[in-house]
Design an enzyme around this catalytic site. Structure first.
Site, PDB file in Angstrom:
ATOM      1  N   ASN A   1       0.811  -1.222   0.000  1.00  0.00           N
ATOM      2  CA  ASN A   1       0.000   0.000   0.000  1.00  0.00           C
ATOM      3  C   ASN A   1       0.842   1.268   0.000  1.00  0.00           C
ATOM      4  O   ASN A   1       0.422   2.298   0.518  1.00  0.00           O
ATOM      5  CB  ASN A   1      -0.967   0.005   1.195  1.00  0.00           C
ATOM      6  N   ARG A   2       2.045   1.151  -0.566  1.00  0.00           N
ATOM      7  CA  ARG A   2       2.963   2.289  -0.690  1.00  0.00           C
ATOM      8  C   ARG A   2       3.425   2.844   0.651  1.00  0.00           C
ATOM      9  O   ARG A   2       3.974   3.946   0.717  1.00  0.00           O
ATOM     10  CB  ARG A   2       2.347   3.405  -1.540  1.00  0.00           C
ATOM     11  N   LEU A   3       3.257   2.078   1.723  1.00  0.00           N
ATOM     12  CA  LEU A   3       3.738   2.511   3.033  1.00  0.00           C
ATOM     13  C   LEU A   3       5.167   2.010   3.230  1.00  0.00           C
ATOM     14  O   LEU A   3       5.482   1.276   4.167  1.00  0.00           O
ATOM     15  CB  LEU A   3       2.812   2.002   4.141  1.00  0.00           C
TER      16      LEU A   3
END
Length: 215
Positions: free
Chosen positions: A193-195
């Site tokens: 989730n692009r974290l």
């Protein structure tokens, strides 16, 4: 290295993984060794960016040929595009893209030439064919055809010989190393989730500071 660090594991990258002197070197060497162990293709490949006198950036992939407390080293023809850029504006960045492991390391800082003795030691460790090719090529300069390039390589081979028994291949005056002396080293670890995890070490007058960055 923090308690609980697992080589090649799924632990989340933390600022306190960076230890030692300079603070980035230990973790970089661990990640590089793990990339080698994981059989990442060309684990010492890095994308080097330079800037010309007009401020236009240029990137290319080269092989890192040394990392220690002094910085990151690669070799080239000084007359190449990157060589000319670095002579005029001696700053660069380099990224090690270990994509298969969802890891990257980004380095940037001023650049200095590697001294002649160190360059000669590396030159003599290279395969003979690589040394002959470096002598034959005026890197980044135009040439009429592939045949013309092969002709130049053949002429150099006739001059110095194809075998190590034929004697040394002299180190060209216009060939040598550059060392990026890091002022910034950033470690990146991919997450869902692009974290992503990003930890950046920055050199200051008082030493190194380390911070977690938002992805």
């Amino acid at each position: 290295m923090r308690v609980g660090y697992k080589p090649g594991g799924d632990d989340d990258l933390e600022p306190d993984w960076l230890t030692g002197d300079p603070i980035w070197l230990d973790l970089f060497e661990r990640w590089l060794a793990e990339a080698v162990e994981a059989r990442v293709p060309e684990p010492n490949a890095m994308v080097v960016a330079t800037v010309d006198t007009d401020g236009a950036p240029s990137t290319r992939t080269v092989l890192c040929k040394g990392v220690d407390a002094r910085g990151v080293v690669f070799y080239t023809n000084f007359g190449s595009d990157k060589g000319r850029d670095l002579e005029r504006r001696p700053v660069a960045s380099a990224t090690f893209p270990w994509i298969a492991m969802e890891r990257q390391v980004h380095v940037r800082g001023p650049v200095v030439r590697v001294d002649r003795d160190e360059t000669l030691a590396y030159w003599e460790s290279r395969p003979r064919g690589s040394r002959l090719g470096a002598v034959a090529s005026d890197q980044s300069r135009p040439i009429a055809s592939r045949e013309a390039l092969r002709d130049r390589a053949d002429e150099v081979e006739r001059r110095f010989g194809a075998s190590d028994d034929d004697g040394p291949v002299p180190l060209p005056d216009g060939w040598g190393g550059f060392r990026i002396r890091p002022t910034t080293v950033e470690f990146w670890q991919g997450r869902a989730n692009r974290l992503h995890n990003r930890v950046r070490a920055t050199r200051t007058d008082d030493g190194w500071t380390v911070a977690r960055l938002q992805p």
